[in-house]
Structure formats: structure tokens, C-alpha cells
Design a protein around this motif. Structure first.
Motif, short mmCIF file in Angstrom:
data_model
loop_
_atom_site.label_atom_id
_atom_site.label_comp_id
_atom_site.label_asym_id
_atom_site.label_seq_id
_atom_site.Cartn_x
_atom_site.Cartn_y
_atom_site.Cartn_z
N ARG A 41 30.79 -68.21 12.53
CA ARG A 41 30.53 -68.71 11.16
C ARG A 41 29.20 -69.43 11.11
NH1 ARG A 41 34.79 -70.72 12.59
NH2 ARG A 41 34.25 -72.88 12.11
N HIS A 42 28.91 -70.22 12.17
CA HIS A 42 27.57 -70.80 12.32
C HIS A 42 26.93 -70.08 13.50
CE1 HIS A 42 27.75 -74.52 9.80
NE2 HIS A 42 29.05 -74.29 9.92
N LYS A 240 22.63 -73.13 9.33
CA LYS A 240 22.88 -73.04 7.88
C LYS A 240 22.22 -74.16 7.07
CE LYS A 240 27.32 -70.63 8.03
NZ LYS A 240 28.73 -70.70 7.61
N ASP A 250 31.11 -78.15 9.02
CA ASP A 250 31.84 -76.97 8.59
C ASP A 250 32.79 -77.28 7.43
OD1 ASP A 250 32.11 -74.22 9.10
OD2 ASP A 250 34.00 -74.51 10.18
N ARG A 255 27.17 -80.08 3.61
CA ARG A 255 25.77 -79.64 3.64
C ARG A 255 24.98 -80.35 2.54
NH1 ARG A 255 22.04 -76.10 1.66
NH2 ARG A 255 20.81 -74.86 3.15
N GLU A 258 18.32 -77.96 2.74
CA GLU A 258 17.71 -77.05 3.71
C GLU A 258 16.78 -77.83 4.65
OE1 GLU A 258 18.48 -73.98 4.33
OE2 GLU A 258 17.00 -74.05 5.95
#
Ligand code: SF4
Ligand code: SF4
Length: 287
Positions: A41-42, A240, A250, A255, A258
Motif C-alpha cells: 500500500r505504501h 505517498k 496509514d 496525511r 506533499e
């Protein structure tokens, strides 16, 4: 309206780097990032990506780097990545301790001897004997981890042993038990850090997730110390993007952006894991 404390970022001191993504050779039943063989997933971060993140972080005043996953020693370029990083700042690698071959330990020893900055190796234990540890990590994991710890110590690298505190006993009593057990296993100078269990990732199916009441919702302002939590001085990067901390890489809402400079704003402590941090006063760092 629901109200949660907002944690300001006082200064960005520490950057966590999820270098191995979610790839791991184990698939522990309590893994808070649900890592394992085939878990992508990552994705892993390339040497170039890590180098760019380290440069970005140094430019913002970061003083220390932590490498995690997944299992960092699955990354084919980990030694080179550590070498790049140690040229500028101290680094710590968090590992399950099962992949510490003689040649890897030799490389780590060389890096530690030759680098301007200090290198720490942190090895995780979830129990003080094979039955307890392997119940989380799988048959044979305890024996390989203890062998890795002994080999690190024999090489002169003194690892930090991170032990998950799963019982109800007093933290100081538990710490004494850890010291005694590791001494009996042949480690003459164990350095110990204890961590609480987080109800994230696979732990939510092994036991349960956070209950409604395990929350910082409506915490009175007078009870909130903005200097108490690690997210006042850290961020975490994965392939990510940038996340508030290594615990929430996760998790929905973890998050923040960027680039690091997009993540300097306060973070709303609305996750159940924030409750664990708050009541235990824990930090993922070495201290
Ligand atoms: S807890 Fe650590 S060793 Fe276990 S699956 Fe997760 S990353 Fe791998
Ligand atoms: S989980 Fe802990 S470190 Fe992460 S944002 Fe919440 S309080 Fe901060």
C-alpha cells in the motif's frame, strides 16, 4: 460542535522516513501499519527520494532522522541511504531484528565508526520469552531477534530494545522485568525503551479499535499541554507524502501534504491514537 485540541508544530526537529513502505518479512498480529510480505500500500522509497526528503528537512532545521517501514533491512539500498543521511545528521533504524546478518552488522559497524553523526539501531520485542513474542510475530521470531541483538552487542553496536508494554503492571516494574529478562538472555548492557500498544492497523482486528470514549474530544484547554506530544516537533514522510507522525501514516486524516512546508500548520488531535499518546505521554523517538 465537537472540539478537539489543536497541536501546533513548535519546531520541526525530527523526520520519520517510511523507507521500506509497508513491506515486511513478518506480519505481526498487532502491527499498527498492517505491514507484511506482499503489502505494498505504501511503496518503498528510492535512495533518490530519501536523499531529496533529507535535504528538504535539513533546510527546515531537522536535526534527526528515523528509518522505519515495514522492515527497513528489506530495502536493497538501506546501507547507502544511511551513509547519505549520516553525512549530515544522526539516524536511527527501527527493525524487527530478524534480518541482521553478519554482513549487515559489519556494514552498520563500519558506518557507525566512520560517520560524523551517530547511528542507533532499535530492535522491537513484544514479549520477554518466545511464547509471548511469537504469539504476535510468528514462530521462531523471538530466537532470531535475540540472536540479532546478541550479534549487535558483540559487534560493539549497543541496540535500543523497544518493548511493547502489553500488560497492566506499573511501567517501572515492567522496565525492571525487561532488564532482568534481557540480562538472562545474555545481553550485558541492554538499553530499553517501552511503548504502549496502539489500537491501529491489525491490532483493531486482534482486539478492538478505539472506543468512543477514548478520545481527546472536549478536553479542557487548561488540561492540554502543547509541549507534551511528539507531533509538536516531528513529521513523517512516505512515498505517498508527508504525514503528521509515524503512527498515522496509514490512517485517514494523517496525511498533511506533499511537501514539508505544507505541513507546518496545527494538527487536530481527533484520532483515538492521540488519546493513547496523551494518557501515556509516549514519544516514538529514542528518548
Ligand atoms: S510490527 Fe514491525 S515487524 Fe511486525 S509486521 Fe509491522 S513492521 Fe513488520
Ligand atoms: S497519534 Fe500521537 S503523535 Fe500522532 S498526531 Fe496523535 S498525538 Fe500526535
Amino acid at each position: 460542535m465537537e472540539r478537539f485540541p489543536a497541536q501546533p508544530l513548535h519546531h520541526l526537529d525530527v523526520l520519520w522516513i517510511q523507507v521500506a513502505g509497508t513491506l515486511c518479512n513478518l506480519s505481526c498480529t498487532h502491527c499498527f501499519v498492517t505491514c507484511g510480505p506482499g503489502e505494498r500500500r505504501h511503496p518503498m522509497m528510492s535512495r533518490g527520494e530519501v536523499r531529496a526528503r533529507v535535504a528538504e528537512a535539513l533546510g527546515m532545521g531537522v536535526r534527526e532522522f528515523y528509518f522505519t517501514g515495514g522492515e527497513p533491512f528489506l530495502h536493497p539500498d538501506l546501507i547507502e541511504i544511511l551513509e547519505d543521511t549520516l553525512a549530515s545528521a544522526p539516524a536511527t533504524v527501527l527493525t524487527n531484528g530478524t534480518l541482521l546478518t553478519a554482513s549487515r552488522i559489519e556494514s552498520l559497524r563500519r558506518l557507525s565508526d566512520e560517520s560524523r553523526s551517530s547511528l542507533e539501531i532499535r530492535v522491537s520485542l513484544d514479549g520477554l520469552d518466545a511464547a509471548a513474542h511469537d504469539a504476535f510475530r510468528g514462530a521462531g521470531a523471538f530466537a532470531r531477534t535475540i540472536e540479532g541483538l546478541r550479534d549487535l552487542e558483540a559487534s560493539g553496536l549497543l541496540p535500543i530494545v523497544t518493548v511493547t508494554h502489553t500488560g497492566d503492571d506499573d511501567p517501572l516494574v515492567f522496565r525492571e522485568r525487561c532488564l532482568h529478562a534481557l540480562g538472562a538472555l545474555g545481553l550485558s548492557r541492554p538499553r530499553i525503551k517501552t511503548l504502549p500498544m496502539f489500537r491501529l492497523g491489525r491490532e483493531t482486528t486482534r482486539t478492538r479499535g478505539y472506543a468512543e470514549i477514548e478520545s481527546l474530544r472536549d478536553l479542557p484547554e487548561s488540561a492540554f499541554d502543547p509541549h507534551r506530544l511528539q507531533c509538536g516537533s516531528c513529521r513523517a514522510v512516505s512515498a505517498k507524502g508527508v504525514h503528521v507522525c509515524p503512527l498515522l501514516v496509514d490512517e485517514p486524516g494523517g496525511r498533511m501534504g506533499e511537501r514539508l512546508d505544507q505541513t507546518l500548520t496545527p494538527f487536530k488531535l481527533s484520532h483515538g491514537a492521540c488519546f493513547t499518546c496523551y494518557v501515556t505521554g509516549m514519544t516514538c523517538g529514542n528518548g
